[in-house]
Design a protein around this motif. Structure first.
Motif, PDB file in Angstrom:
ATOM      1  N   ASN A   1      -5.629   2.210  -3.254  1.00  0.00           N
ATOM      2  CA  ASN A   1      -4.176   2.400  -3.227  1.00  0.00           C
ATOM      3  C   ASN A   1      -3.570   2.015  -1.884  1.00  0.00           C
ATOM      4  OD1 ASN A   1      -4.309   3.337  -5.826  1.00  0.00           O
ATOM      5  ND2 ASN A   1      -4.114   5.504  -5.283  1.00  0.00           N
ATOM      6  N   PHE A   2      -4.224   2.450  -0.804  1.00  0.00           N
ATOM      7  CA  PHE A   2      -3.734   2.157   0.541  1.00  0.00           C
ATOM      8  C   PHE A   2      -4.916   1.673   1.387  1.00  0.00           C
ATOM      9  CE2 PHE A   2      -2.287   2.977   4.861  1.00  0.00           C
ATOM     10  CZ  PHE A   2      -0.951   2.578   4.816  1.00  0.00           C
ATOM     11  N   PRO A   3      -5.229   0.391   1.336  1.00  0.00           N
ATOM     12  CA  PRO A   3      -6.392  -0.114   2.075  1.00  0.00           C
ATOM     13  C   PRO A   3      -6.257   0.152   3.571  1.00  0.00           C
ATOM     14  CG  PRO A   3      -5.584  -1.744   0.516  1.00  0.00           C
ATOM     15  CD  PRO A   3      -4.548  -0.674   0.589  1.00  0.00           C
ATOM     16  N   ARG A   4      -7.341   0.598   4.163  1.00  0.00           N
ATOM     17  CA  ARG A   4      -7.358   0.871   5.590  1.00  0.00           C
ATOM     18  C   ARG A   4      -7.834  -0.353   6.365  1.00  0.00           C
ATOM     19  NH1 ARG A   4      -9.569   5.759   3.374  1.00  0.00           N
ATOM     20  NH2 ARG A   4      -8.331   7.620   3.871  1.00  0.00           N
TER      21      ARG A   4
ATOM     22  N   SER B   1       1.255   5.471   4.947  1.00  0.00           N
ATOM     23  CA  SER B   1       0.497   5.748   3.717  1.00  0.00           C
ATOM     24  C   SER B   1       1.253   6.663   2.762  1.00  0.00           C
ATOM     25  CB  SER B   1      -0.862   6.359   4.052  1.00  0.00           C
ATOM     26  OG  SER B   1      -0.707   7.636   4.656  1.00  0.00           O
ATOM     27  N   LYS B   2       2.150   7.482   3.302  1.00  0.00           N
ATOM     28  CA  LYS B   2       2.928   8.384   2.450  1.00  0.00           C
ATOM     29  C   LYS B   2       4.393   7.968   2.359  1.00  0.00           C
ATOM     30  CE  LYS B   2      -0.102  12.356   3.102  1.00  0.00           C
ATOM     31  NZ  LYS B   2      -0.659  12.214   1.734  1.00  0.00           N
ATOM     32  N   ASP B   3       4.689   6.741   2.758  1.00  0.00           N
ATOM     33  CA  ASP B   3       6.058   6.223   2.709  1.00  0.00           C
ATOM     34  C   ASP B   3       6.108   5.080   1.699  1.00  0.00           C
ATOM     35  OD1 ASP B   3       8.593   5.279   3.094  1.00  0.00           O
ATOM     36  OD2 ASP B   3       8.515   5.350   5.283  1.00  0.00           O
TER      37      ASP B   3
ATOM     38  N   GLY C   1       0.807  -1.211   0.000  1.00  0.00           N
ATOM     39  CA  GLY C   1       0.000   0.000   0.000  1.00  0.00           C
ATOM     40  C   GLY C   1       0.840   1.261   0.000  1.00  0.00           C
ATOM     41  N   TRP C   2       0.375   2.261  -0.719  1.00  0.00           N
ATOM     42  CA  TRP C   2       0.929   3.626  -0.712  1.00  0.00           C
ATOM     43  C   TRP C   2      -0.166   4.527  -1.254  1.00  0.00           C
ATOM     44  CZ3 TRP C   2       3.851   6.915  -4.544  1.00  0.00           C
ATOM     45  CH2 TRP C   2       4.516   7.977  -3.905  1.00  0.00           C
TER      46      TRP C   2
ATOM     47  N   CYS D   1       2.131 -11.644  -2.089  1.00  0.00           N
ATOM     48  CA  CYS D   1       1.224 -10.566  -1.727  1.00  0.00           C
ATOM     49  C   CYS D   1       1.783  -9.814  -0.518  1.00  0.00           C
ATOM     50  CB  CYS D   1      -0.160 -11.122  -1.402  1.00  0.00           C
ATOM     51  SG  CYS D   1      -1.364  -9.858  -0.919  1.00  0.00           S
ATOM     52  N   THR D   2       1.701  -8.488  -0.566  1.00  0.00           N
ATOM     53  CA  THR D   2       2.202  -7.653   0.535  1.00  0.00           C
ATOM     54  C   THR D   2       1.150  -6.674   1.040  1.00  0.00           C
ATOM     55  OG1 THR D   2       3.055  -5.914  -0.926  1.00  0.00           O
ATOM     56  CG2 THR D   2       4.516  -7.772  -0.465  1.00  0.00           C
ATOM     57  N   ILE D   3      -0.115  -6.910   0.711  1.00  0.00           N
ATOM     58  CA  ILE D   3      -1.165  -5.952   1.016  1.00  0.00           C
ATOM     59  C   ILE D   3      -1.326  -5.737   2.515  1.00  0.00           C
ATOM     60  CG2 ILE D   3      -3.117  -7.549   1.152  1.00  0.00           C
ATOM     61  CD1 ILE D   3      -2.993  -4.108  -0.650  1.00  0.00           C
ATOM     62  N   ASP D   4      -0.835  -6.678   3.333  1.00  0.00           N
ATOM     63  CA  ASP D   4      -0.944  -6.577   4.789  1.00  0.00           C
ATOM     64  C   ASP D   4       0.340  -6.090   5.445  1.00  0.00           C
ATOM     65  OD1 ASP D   4       0.353  -8.938   3.951  1.00  0.00           O
ATOM     66  OD2 ASP D   4      -0.072  -9.923   5.863  1.00  0.00           O
ATOM     67  N   LEU D   5       1.328  -5.674   4.661  1.00  0.00           N
ATOM     68  CA  LEU D   5       2.651  -5.404   5.213  1.00  0.00           C
ATOM     69  C   LEU D   5       3.020  -3.918   5.193  1.00  0.00           C
ATOM     70  CD1 LEU D   5       4.601  -8.485   3.829  1.00  0.00           C
ATOM     71  CD2 LEU D   5       3.508  -8.181   6.062  1.00  0.00           C
TER      72      LEU D   5
END
Length: 471
Positions: free
Chosen positions: A446-449, A337-339, A295-296, A327-331
């Motif tokens: 883009n950046f799932p919460r 979010s801005k890094d 995420g970003w 998959c890295t969606i949880d990492l």
């Protein structure tokens, strides 16, 4: 050819990567090469056998040979090369094991010491105690270079892990190598060849790039506004081509941020890259494992341009033979979010090693797969999702799940309530903001919460959507 780094007082010259502390691919006809006196007989003598290999140097002094390597072990070997006309060149402290090529952009390049103000989680411990791995893991790092013409030399020698060397190792590649060593119990060597900000097209030859609609390397050359790190073919020429042919088992790849917004062409271009690299290494079946984007915000956390690129990455990895993805969606942490350089590289390396262990080395029991969308059944404001690879359960299983959205016939998405259906290990979704659910999305931004859904091995549910919208 790799950069030729002559041993002290030696007439025979060897590439930088064919030097001390190298790791050679086990049980393979490993390619060796270099320069010697023109027309001379070059003799290669590995210490693991009494047999010697003799080849003739060409009129330009260049020579190459293949040498059969033994099974992997932690025994250090030497390889002596001479042309009979001067001191020999000797490779010392050589290990035989598994060799991988690690490439991509900055999240593969990112060293254990981190980037400016951007740390690697757990770096201190990894660096301080890295010497424990000196006989188990080695790494060579290709320096960042660009060229519009093909280069045949490159620097970057093999390094032994120690607090003085490990800070410059690719963090992802380090954790991959360590994890693979722990699984296989053989030495693991990685050649890291990555350039921050590079695109897929940066790692393709000009003839290929020029064949794509709208692309022209020549036009780029004369464009003063073109970002240096995105230049097409530039890293292929200056970094990949000089190491192409170093005998290795496979590739690990972490890239995609620069291609966000161009998802429609991504599968074709990335598939072309995989085919080209396999051709360059002379192995059409060479494993190629990708890392899906973490995420970003990409200027808007709730937009979907990065989600669409992740979808394309998964489609490419699943359709290319002998490929796969992590998959890295949880990492990423909520504050990242801005890094663009998230700090959790260890679990990525571990998942990559588990994938390689299962697919390449056929090790049973590896938790390498991810729960994924299978089908949906709609009942008015409710939808019932069935999943693949969720046989061992999902977590959290007793609280509402986060990251789900539902849309009606107007295509407008709204937050949806979701819970695990324990009897069949599916997911039930409900949304009061639509008369009838037509489509569902999960973590498709883009950046799932929120907290991610995982299986009992900690593998995250893959982001998915049931629509085919462009946004």
């Amino acid at each position: 050819m790799l950069a030729l780094a002559p041993a002290a007082m030696a007439r025979v010259e060897m590439p930088a990567q064919l030097g001390d502390n190298a790791v050679l691919q086990q049980q393979a006809d490993v390619r060796l090469w270099g320069r010697a006196k023109a027309g001379s007989q070059v003799e290669i003598a590995p210490s693991w056998t009494s047999s010697k290999t003799v080849v003739k140097a060409g009129s330009d002094g260049r020579w190459q040979a293949t040498v059969a390597t033994p099974a992997a072990s932690y025994t250090p070997y030497e390889i002596t090369v001479t042309d009979g006309d001067g001191p020999a060149a000797t490779m010392k402290n050589v290990l035989v094991g598994e060799v991988w090529i690690a490439s991509g952009q900055s999240n593969m390049e990112m060293p254990l010491r981190g980037f400016w103000t951007q740390p690697i989680e757990g770096a201190q411990e990894e660096i301080v105690f890295s010497g424990e791995w000196k006989n188990r893991v080695r790494m060579a790092t290709v320096p960042k270079r660009r060229s519009y013409t093909v280069m045949d030399t490159v620097s970057g020698s093999w390094q032994v892990p120690a607090p003085g060397t490990t800070p410059e190792f690719s963090a992802l590649a380090w954790h991959f190598a360590k994890s693979l060593n722990r699984i296989l119990d053989v030495p693991v060597g990685v050649i890291a060849c990555a350039y921050g900000g590079s695109s897929v097209e940066s790692w393709l030859p000009q003839t290929t790039v020029d064949s794509y609609p709208g692309w022209s390397v020549e036009r780029e050359k004369n464009d003063p506004d073109q970002k240096d790190w995105e230049r097409a073919s530039a890293m292929y020429n200056a970094m990949q081509q000089p190491i192409a042919g170093y005998t290795a088992r496979g590739f690990i790849w972490n890239q995609g941020e620069t291609n966000v917004g161009r998802h429609a062409e991504f599968v074709g271009h990335m598939s072309g890259l995989i085919a080209q690299w396999r051709k360059d290494w002379g192995n059409p079946d060479m494993p190629f494992y990708q890392t899906q984007l973490p995420g970003w915000d990409y200027s808007d956390v709730d937009a979907t341009n990065a989600a669409l690129l992740r979808e394309a990455q998964a489609r490419c990895a699943e359709t290319v033979p002998n490929g796969g993805f992590v998959c890295t969606i949880d990492l990423t942490y909520p504050y990242e979010s801005k890094d663009i350089h998230a700090c959790q590289k260890k679990p990525i390396g571990e998942r990559m090693a588990m994938l390689a262990a299962k697919d390449t080395y056929k090790v049973d029991g590896m938790p390498y797969s991810y729960p994924s969308f299978k089908s949906m059944k709609v009942d008015g404001k409710k939808a019932h999702i069935e999943l693949n690879d969720a046989w061992n359960g999902l977590t959290p299983n007793n609280t509402p799940l986060e990251g789900f959205q539902a849309a009606g016939s107007d295509g407008v998405y709204h937050p949806a309530r979701a819970v695990v259906r324990l009897n069949t290990l599916g997911i039930d979704i409900e949304c009061d903001d639509v008369d009838r659910i037509v489509n569902v999305r999960y973590a498709f931004t883009n950046f799932p919460r929120g907290e991610r859904v995982r299986d009992l091995m900690g593998m995250p549910l893959l982001p998915f959507r049931t629509d085919n919208f462009e946004k």
